[in-house]
Each structure stands twice: as C-alpha cells, then as structure tokens.
Design a protein around this motif. Structure first.
Motif, PDB file in Angstrom:
ATOM      1  N   VAL A 293     -15.113  -6.388 -10.002  1.00 38.44           N
ATOM      2  CA  VAL A 293     -14.551  -6.207  -8.663  1.00 38.44           C
ATOM      3  C   VAL A 293     -15.012  -4.850  -8.137  1.00 38.44           C
ATOM      4  O   VAL A 293     -14.716  -3.815  -8.751  1.00 38.44           O
ATOM      5  CB  VAL A 293     -13.006  -6.244  -8.697  1.00 38.44           C
ATOM      6  N   THR A 294     -15.745  -4.833  -7.029  1.00 36.96           N
ATOM      7  CA  THR A 294     -16.155  -3.524  -6.516  1.00 36.96           C
ATOM      8  C   THR A 294     -14.904  -2.788  -6.032  1.00 36.96           C
ATOM      9  O   THR A 294     -13.951  -3.413  -5.563  1.00 36.96           O
ATOM     10  CB  THR A 294     -17.138  -3.615  -5.320  1.00 36.96           C
ATOM     11  N   PRO A 295     -14.916  -1.459  -6.143  1.00 34.41           N
ATOM     12  CA  PRO A 295     -13.743  -0.695  -5.691  1.00 34.41           C
ATOM     13  C   PRO A 295     -13.417  -0.961  -4.217  1.00 34.41           C
ATOM     14  O   PRO A 295     -12.250  -1.006  -3.834  1.00 34.41           O
ATOM     15  CB  PRO A 295     -14.162   0.751  -5.909  1.00 34.41           C
ATOM     16  N   SER A 296     -14.444  -1.152  -3.402  1.00 35.06           N
ATOM     17  CA  SER A 296     -14.192  -1.418  -1.984  1.00 35.06           C
ATOM     18  C   SER A 296     -13.490  -2.763  -1.812  1.00 35.06           C
ATOM     19  O   SER A 296     -12.568  -2.898  -0.993  1.00 35.06           O
ATOM     20  CB  SER A 296     -15.500  -1.433  -1.197  1.00 35.06           C
ATOM     21  N   ASP A 297     -13.918  -3.776  -2.581  1.00 28.88           N
ATOM     22  CA  ASP A 297     -13.248  -5.073  -2.526  1.00 28.88           C
ATOM     23  C   ASP A 297     -11.830  -4.969  -3.075  1.00 28.88           C
ATOM     24  O   ASP A 297     -10.905  -5.612  -2.585  1.00 28.88           O
ATOM     25  CB  ASP A 297     -14.024  -6.121  -3.338  1.00 28.88           C
ATOM     26  N   SER A 298     -11.670  -4.161  -4.118  1.00 29.42           N
ATOM     27  CA  SER A 298     -10.339  -4.007  -4.706  1.00 29.42           C
ATOM     28  C   SER A 298      -9.363  -3.476  -3.658  1.00 29.42           C
ATOM     29  O   SER A 298      -8.249  -3.988  -3.510  1.00 29.42           O
ATOM     30  CB  SER A 298     -10.405  -3.067  -5.918  1.00 29.42           C
ATOM     31  N   LEU A 299      -9.794  -2.466  -2.892  1.00 26.30           N
ATOM     32  CA  LEU A 299      -8.929  -1.926  -1.837  1.00 26.30           C
ATOM     33  C   LEU A 299      -8.551  -3.027  -0.845  1.00 26.30           C
ATOM     34  O   LEU A 299      -7.390  -3.135  -0.420  1.00 26.30           O
ATOM     35  CB  LEU A 299      -9.633  -0.767  -1.116  1.00 26.30           C
ATOM     36  N   ALA A 300      -9.533  -3.868  -0.498  1.00 29.99           N
ATOM     37  CA  ALA A 300      -9.270  -4.940   0.469  1.00 29.99           C
ATOM     38  C   ALA A 300      -8.283  -5.967  -0.091  1.00 29.99           C
ATOM     39  O   ALA A 300      -7.350  -6.394   0.592  1.00 29.99           O
ATOM     40  CB  ALA A 300     -10.588  -5.616   0.857  1.00 29.99           C
ATOM     41  N   VAL A 301      -8.479  -6.340  -1.368  1.00 34.33           N
ATOM     42  CA  VAL A 301      -7.576  -7.325  -1.987  1.00 34.33           C
ATOM     43  C   VAL A 301      -6.165  -6.738  -2.108  1.00 34.33           C
ATOM     44  O   VAL A 301      -5.168  -7.413  -1.823  1.00 34.33           O
ATOM     45  CB  VAL A 301      -8.115  -7.742  -3.381  1.00 34.33           C
ATOM     46  N   LEU A 302      -6.077  -5.470  -2.504  1.00 36.53           N
ATOM     47  CA  LEU A 302      -4.752  -4.852  -2.629  1.00 36.53           C
ATOM     48  C   LEU A 302      -4.066  -4.776  -1.259  1.00 36.53           C
ATOM     49  O   LEU A 302      -2.861  -4.995  -1.140  1.00 36.53           O
ATOM     50  CB  LEU A 302      -4.851  -3.459  -3.265  1.00 36.53           C
ATOM     51  N   THR A 303      -4.830  -4.480  -0.223  1.00 37.40           N
ATOM     52  CA  THR A 303      -4.260  -4.411   1.125  1.00 37.40           C
ATOM     53  C   THR A 303      -3.715  -5.779   1.539  1.00 37.40           C
ATOM     54  O   THR A 303      -2.623  -5.887   2.091  1.00 37.40           O
ATOM     55  CB  THR A 303      -5.328  -3.936   2.134  1.00 37.40           C
ATOM     56  N   ALA A 304      -4.487  -6.815   1.223  1.00 36.18           N
ATOM     57  CA  ALA A 304      -4.082  -8.164   1.624  1.00 36.18           C
ATOM     58  C   ALA A 304      -2.878  -8.667   0.834  1.00 36.18           C
ATOM     59  O   ALA A 304      -2.124  -9.506   1.317  1.00 36.18           O
ATOM     60  CB  ALA A 304      -5.262  -9.128   1.463  1.00 36.18           C
ATOM     61  N   ASN A 305      -2.685  -8.148  -0.398  1.00 34.99           N
ATOM     62  CA  ASN A 305      -1.664  -8.709  -1.291  1.00 34.99           C
ATOM     63  C   ASN A 305      -0.537  -7.754  -1.679  1.00 34.99           C
ATOM     64  O   ASN A 305       0.339  -8.111  -2.468  1.00 34.99           O
ATOM     65  CB  ASN A 305      -2.326  -9.203  -2.595  1.00 34.99           C
ATOM     66  N   ALA A 306      -0.558  -6.535  -1.140  1.00 35.47           N
ATOM     67  CA  ALA A 306       0.414  -5.527  -1.577  1.00 35.47           C
ATOM     68  C   ALA A 306       1.849  -6.007  -1.421  1.00 35.47           C
ATOM     69  O   ALA A 306       2.725  -5.669  -2.225  1.00 35.47           O
ATOM     70  CB  ALA A 306       0.208  -4.226  -0.802  1.00 35.47           C
ATOM     71  N   GLY A 307       2.092  -6.799  -0.403  1.00 37.40           N
ATOM     72  CA  GLY A 307       3.448  -7.279  -0.135  1.00 37.40           C
ATOM     73  C   GLY A 307       4.080  -8.039  -1.297  1.00 37.40           C
ATOM     74  O   GLY A 307       5.294  -8.223  -1.339  1.00 37.40           O
ATOM     75  N   LEU A 308       3.266  -8.484  -2.265  1.00 35.11           N
ATOM     76  CA  LEU A 308       3.804  -9.193  -3.424  1.00 35.11           C
ATOM     77  C   LEU A 308       4.535  -8.247  -4.371  1.00 35.11           C
ATOM     78  O   LEU A 308       5.297  -8.687  -5.229  1.00 35.11           O
ATOM     79  CB  LEU A 308       2.669  -9.909  -4.179  1.00 35.11           C
ATOM     80  N   ALA A 309       4.300  -6.930  -4.224  1.00 32.21           N
ATOM     81  CA  ALA A 309       4.990  -5.957  -5.088  1.00 32.21           C
ATOM     82  C   ALA A 309       6.208  -5.410  -4.345  1.00 32.21           C
ATOM     83  O   ALA A 309       6.126  -5.137  -3.145  1.00 32.21           O
ATOM     84  CB  ALA A 309       4.047  -4.817  -5.453  1.00 32.21           C
ATOM     85  N   PRO A 310       7.326  -5.257  -5.067  1.00 29.20           N
ATOM     86  CA  PRO A 310       8.566  -4.823  -4.405  1.00 29.20           C
ATOM     87  C   PRO A 310       8.404  -3.529  -3.598  1.00 29.20           C
ATOM     88  O   PRO A 310       8.946  -3.425  -2.497  1.00 29.20           O
ATOM     89  CB  PRO A 310       9.534  -4.592  -5.571  1.00 29.20           C
TER      90      PRO A 310
END
Ligand code: VG1
Ligand code: CO
Length: 544
Positions: A293-310
């Motif tokens: 996972v490229t770090p740039s993609d990781s940031l994008a995936v985390l941004t899209a999915n962060a709401g899953l973490a409390p």
C-alpha cells in the motif's frame, strides 16, 4: 543545591535545523560543546519556562543516553522545574508528543535521526517540540539557529548521572526528574481512539499480522499494545528490542529496508497483514498479503474509512497532505465534502491546521500518517487504524484497495531518490529548473501538456506566515505531476527527490506495474532536469 556553571563556548557553523531538527553524524555531536551549544540555543530562545515541565526522550540510538544526561543537567541549570524522561531514555516521537500534551509540559526535546542508521559512525539528531506537542515552527527553529551562531556561553550543573533505568522521581540540582513508563500514556490514548474489543476479536478469529519494529523504538509499544492489550499471538512483533545500532540496519520502513517483513508476507501461508515503523516510531508501512500500500494511498483509505474507529466516528474536520504526496486523498476529500490542504514537506506545517481545528488527518508520501490526537505523525496509530478498519470490514487489504480505486480512481505514484549527490551539482540542477519554470506552461512535452510550473510557496492559512522555495512542481493537464526537491534531512551531500504521479480513472487499468505506467513521466523528469548529466547518476539510489 548545585550552582549552575557558565561555560565559555564558541559558535559552530552549520547548526541549522533541517526538515526535522538538527541531524548530524555522531562524531559531530561529540565535538566538545557542540551538543551543549545547540541545547543552550534552544533554552535561550524560549521564554517563560522557569519552574515548568520539559519532556525528554529518544529512539534509543547510540549516544541517546549521553545526550539525555547533558540535556537534563542543562535543564536544571537553566531553571526548568521538572523533566519527564522516558525509562531507558526511550520515547517514540508520537509518544513524546502525547506526553507533552497530556502533562501540559512547556515543551520537549526528542533525540532521533528517525530512519537514518545509528551507531558511532552513523547519525544522531535533536529537535525541540512546543507545548502543543508538535515540532517547533520555522520562526522558532530560525531563532534557534540564529542563537547558535552567536552563542558565547552555556549553563550546566555538575552532578552525577540520573539513573534512567529506575522509574520514579529523582532530584537533579533543584529540579525534579521523573523517569516515566514510555508506553503507558500512549497506550491509554490509543485505547480511547480505537475499538480494542473489535480488534481483539479480529485476532481471536485467526487473523495474523507481522509487525517489524526494525530493532527501533516501537518494539516496546508494539509488544504492549499488539501482543498484550490486543491479544495478538507472541511472535507477531519481530525485531522488537530497541538496539543502539538498530541491528546494523536502516530503520526505514520501506520495501528495501524492511526485508524481514517483506519476506514474512511473501511466504506461503504468510500473515494477512504486515506493518513496519521507523527509528523513532513516527513512520509506517502497510502491507497486505503480497500487496504493498503506497503511503499516499494509505492516507486516502484512512480518510475514507476513519469513521469506523470510535475516535473519528464524529467525522473529520478536513485532511492535509504534503505537496509531493499524491492527490489520492484529495479525491476522497472532494467526494466527502471535506476541506483538503496542501502543505510543504515536514510535519511542522500540519500543527497550525490541527490546532485551529481545520484538519483531523494528515499525511506524507514518506510513510507518514497521523491525526490531531498528537502533533506528530504516528506509525503505530496508523497500524491501529488499519486494524480497526480490517476488524470492521473483514476484507483483505488488497480488496479494500481495489474497491477504493474503483470508487475514486487510482493515483499511480513513485518517488525516486538520488542520495549522496554532490551538493553543488544538486543546487545547480534545482537552480536550472527554477530559471526555466516560466517557459514551461502550455508546452507539450512527451505528450503531456504543462498546466502549471512553479516553486511551491505556502501561506499558512492560520498565521499567514509564508514558506517559499518548497520544491519545483510541474503539473500537467491530465493531473499528472512531476515534483523535484532536495532533502532537508540528509547528513552526507545532497539527496535529490523526484516524485512522479499519474491518475488513472479506468478500473481496467488498475493492475499495471507502477514503474511501467509512470515510465513516460520518468523519462520526462530526466529530460527536463538533466539528472544524469548533472549528477553523474544513471539510476536512483532508492525507489519507493
Ligand atoms: C523526509 C521526508 C519528509 C519527512 C521528513 C521527516 O524529509 O521526505 O516527508 O517529514 O523526512 O521524517 P526530507 O526533507 O529528507 O525529504 V522523519 O520520520 O525523518 O521525522
Ligand atoms: Co521518523
């Protein structure tokens, strides 16, 4: 009480802090008065710390303990009231930030040269963090440098060494030194952000991961959190004991240096998830089974999915990335209606945005991701957010990425580093680029039309400060980019970084080899800058 002693000294040339503080060879730091001059320069530019708390710790590299003893004796002589120091001298960079914030310290001193090798002939570093927990802003680092050029004396007390292996309070001159558990405050913070029971459930279901601490600072943190609190099987953490020379390796979490991790993930029946962190624990690399996972993609995936973490269920204020980082996160931000900021390289530029509540997540292409829980990038935090997402979505890393690309398109991305280049040649290359920028717009080069060509300048939206000369960007009409900049963290010669990006919306073309799909732009980067001719290098030293 021991009286402070004033020691006459003379300035050293070149104590200019770079992207992340002052980084030099250990031998440079060991010159008489060198470390002391820089530490006194820090104390001299700070105001109002009498009786206040300072946080001190480092990544455990060679010279860490010696430097800490000097910093403590000088803190006592300069009038700090209390120092919190990590047991064994250990504090990861994000943990130091967490401790500064939690204990409302005046600031902190972090000892690390991050991902650079450690040992008597290798690198050491020192940086000052402010009370908000983040790296000192440029006006402070500039003042420290200016002071180091005129310094004529420093203050120190004569006292026996503090026992860094004994937790609890000790006294040094009139100052209290508290040797603290380096992991406790950090682990408590992580439990507030993430769904630990869900991640524990993931591990209990047979999910397997490998975390490579690279013999650096995250070992104790990963042991406690992953194998302790989250119940991952013993052996999940490899290279988990911090060593002064990092076992002779580069504690740099990329595909080249994290070879033990890469081998583990490639093995038949290997783990489902892999991660590594760097010397001081602020970087992360994320791997799925045979999948990077490229770090740039990781940031994008985390941004899209962060709401899953409390900790992020309430939504994100916005997202920020450094200029050379790919625009993958921008696409997510646009789709979610989030503000997206582009800053110069280096974490210090994110601090103001987070303090002002403008952004929640930040990231850099150089394996750095983090959030407003601290004011540093945070390797283990990124790993835990990924684990929280995996626990919730119960898909493989690869499936999550493929689905992400189908939704947002794929930003193919690579960074080519030319390390240890002759400094004059590197400067000449950049000067030449700068002089030719004006002629580039609307030119068609190798099939790409130039939209914009500039030397990136950033105006901080919070305090209006301007940081110019942050890297040459050439942006093409299809959104592709070539970026050139010189590293501010190297200790030998110059490092030229060339960043190449190309956007591909078509899912039928999401399976290409990155270097192959970027090849026309890579050729163009060479053609525009004349890298081979100017540096004498045929190939990059490292490709990430
Ligand atoms: C590099 C990275 C940058 C990062 C910096 C500090 O800087 O490119 O993104 O913030 O290292 O990271 P430069 O100037 O060499 O490109 V760390 O983990 O060394 O604190
Ligand atoms: Co680092």
């Amino acid at each position: 009480m021991t009286a402070p002693r004033l020691v006459p000294t003379e300035p050293f040339a070149g104590q200019r802090p770079g992207t992340s503080g002052l980084r030099k060879k250990v031998a440079v730091f060991r010159q008489p008065h060198y470390l002391e001059n820089f530490v006194q320069s820090i104390y001299d530019v700070l105001e109002g710390y009498a009786g206040q708390t300072l946080v001190v710790g480092g990544d455990g590299r060679f010279f860490n303990r010696e430097a800490i003893q000097v910093i403590l004796r000088m803190a006592a002589a300069n009038g700090f009231g209390r120092v919190l120091v990590g047991c064994r001298g250990i504090l990861s960079t994000p943990a130091a930030s967490a401790v500064i914030r939690k204990h409302r310290a005046f600031g902190g001193i972090i000892l690390s040269a991050s991902h650079n090798p450690g040992g008597p002939d290798e690198d050491f570093g020192i940086k000052y963090n402010i009370g908000a927990g983040g790296p000192a802003p440029e006006k402070v680092t500039d003042a420290i440098f200016a002071r180091s050029q005129t310094i004529s004396q420093y203050r120190i007390i004569d006292a026996a060494d503090i026992d860094l292996d004994r937790p609890g309070r000790q006294s040094l001159g009139g100052m209290t030194v508290e040797v603290i558990d380096p992991v406790a405050d950090y682990a408590e913070l992580m439990q507030r952000l993430f769904d630990f029971p869900a991640i524990r459930g993931l591990f209990a279901s047979g999910f397997r991961m490998c975390f490579d601490a690279m013999h650096a600072v995250t070992g104790p943190y990963a042991h406690t959190i992953l194998e302790g609190l989250l119940g991952a099987p013993a052996g999940t953490v490899i290279n988990g004991i911090p060593l002064p020379d990092f076992g002779g390796g580069h504690p740099d979490p990329n595909l080249v240096h994290a070879h033990d991790l890469v081998a583990a993930l490639a093995a038949p029946d290997g783990p489902d998830f892999g991660a590594a962190s760097d010397g001081d624990g602020d970087r992360n690399m994320i791997l799925g089974r045979n999948f990077y996972v490229t770090p740039s993609d990781s940031l994008a995936v985390l941004t899209a999915n962060a709401g899953l973490a409390p900790g992020y269920a309430g939504g994100l204020a916005g997202v920020a990335r450094s200029m050379p980082t790919s625009q993958a996160a921008d696409r997510v931000a646009a789709a979610l209606g989030l503000a997206c900021y582009e800053t110069p390289t280096g974490w210090k530029f994110f601090g103001n945005l987070m303090d002002a509540g403008l952004v929640t997540l930040c990231g850099e292409e150089s394996f750095g991701t983090g959030s407003d829980h601290v004011r540093e990038k945070d390797g283990l935090w990124a790993v835990l957010l990924w684990l929280n997402i995996l626990a919730s979505r119960r898909q493989s890393v690869e499936d999550i990425l493929r689905q992400h690309w189908r939704t947002y398109g794929r930003n193919y991305y690579s960074r080519h580093d030319y390390e240890g280049v002759d400094s004059a040649a590197a400067d000449a290359l950049m000067d030449h680029l700068r002089q030719n920028l004006a002629s580039l717009p609307s030119k068609c080069l190798g099939g790409f039309t130039v939209d914009l060509a500039d030397d990136f300048s950033y105006t901080d939206p919070v305090d209006g400060s301007v940081s110019a000369g942050q890297g040459i960007r050439i942006i093409f009409s299809d959104g592709s980019r070539i970026v050139y900049r010189l590293s501010g963290t190297g200790t030998v010669g110059a490092t030229l970084r060339v960043y190449i990006e190309r956007f591909e919306p078509d899912p039928a073309r999401h399976d290409e080899d990155t270097q192959r799909i970027l090849a026309p732009l890579i050729d163009l980067a060479e053609e525009i800058a004349g890298i081979r001719r100017r540096t004498g290098r045929d190939h990059p030293t490292v490709i990430t």
